[in-house]
Design an enzyme around this catalytic site. Structure first.
Site, short mmCIF file in Angstrom:
data_model
loop_
_atom_site.label_atom_id
_atom_site.label_comp_id
_atom_site.label_asym_id
_atom_site.label_seq_id
_atom_site.Cartn_x
_atom_site.Cartn_y
_atom_site.Cartn_z
N THR A 136 -2.32 2.48 -3.69
CA THR A 136 -2.01 1.73 -4.91
C THR A 136 -3.05 0.66 -5.17
O THR A 136 -3.47 0.47 -6.32
CB THR A 136 -0.60 1.10 -4.81
OG1 THR A 136 0.35 2.13 -4.52
CG2 THR A 136 -0.21 0.42 -6.11
N CYS A 137 -3.49 -0.01 -4.15
CA CYS A 137 -4.52 -1.05 -4.32
C CYS A 137 -5.82 -0.43 -4.80
O CYS A 137 -6.47 -0.94 -5.73
CB CYS A 137 -4.75 -1.81 -3.02
SG CYS A 137 -3.27 -2.65 -2.39
#
Length: 168
Positions: free
Chosen positions: A59-60
């Site tokens: 996600t990052c």
């Protein structure tokens, strides 16, 4: 203190994001060349602070890729991707991905950024890392938009951040 979740479990942060309409707190962060950067280095530009726990999570990484793509189309805007990752890891990721429209900065030295922006996790498995958040600033450092993502595993609302920039 704010409460968010990680896979549905509550985790807390040190404080709260700066209020919309307030001046953003200054900071000292380390770039990928190990130079110290502050908010003043970006004065006169609109700024997106893309804050996240670690570049080495899906996600990052997705948020950095998305903001890199969006930033290439924005005038007078700097996107600062901020985590506690070592500058070497941030540099490795951006170089491998060919990302050159974002600035990678690390809060690894003293955690001052996480404390002053209220995004340092104080409980849970990510304790001491930074909570996924977005802060949008105008050219004089006034906060236009904030989002602390409620479920840490989710991506931020890119559209809301970009609309705040366009309205500035």
């Amino acid at each position: 203190m704010a409460t968010v979740t990680l896979h549905g479990d509550n985790i807390e942060t040190k404080g709260n994001l700066p209020k919309v309409g307030s001046k953003a707190p200054d900071f000292k962060l380390t770039d990928t060349n190990l130079a110290t950067k502050s908010l003043q280095d970006y004065a006169g530009h609109k700024v997106v602070l893309n804050i996240f726990p670690s570049i080495d999570t899906g996600t990052c990484a997705a948020s950095v890729r998305q903001f890199n793509q969006e930033a290439s189309e924005l005038d007078n805007t700097k996107v600062l991707c901020i985590s506690k990752d070592l500058p070497f890891a941030l540099n490795r990721f951006c170089a491998a991905e060919g990302l050159d429209n974002v600035v990678s900065l690390s809060d690894f030295k003293d955690g001052n950024f996480g404390a002053s922006y209220g995004v340092t996790f104080t409980t849970g498995p990510l304790e001491s890392l930074l909570s996924r958040s977005v802060v949008v600033l105008n050219e004089d450092g006034t906060v236009l938009h904030t989002e602390q993502v409620q479920e840490t595993a989710n991506e931020p609302n890119y559209k809301a951040a970009l609309e705040a920039l366009m309205d500035a």
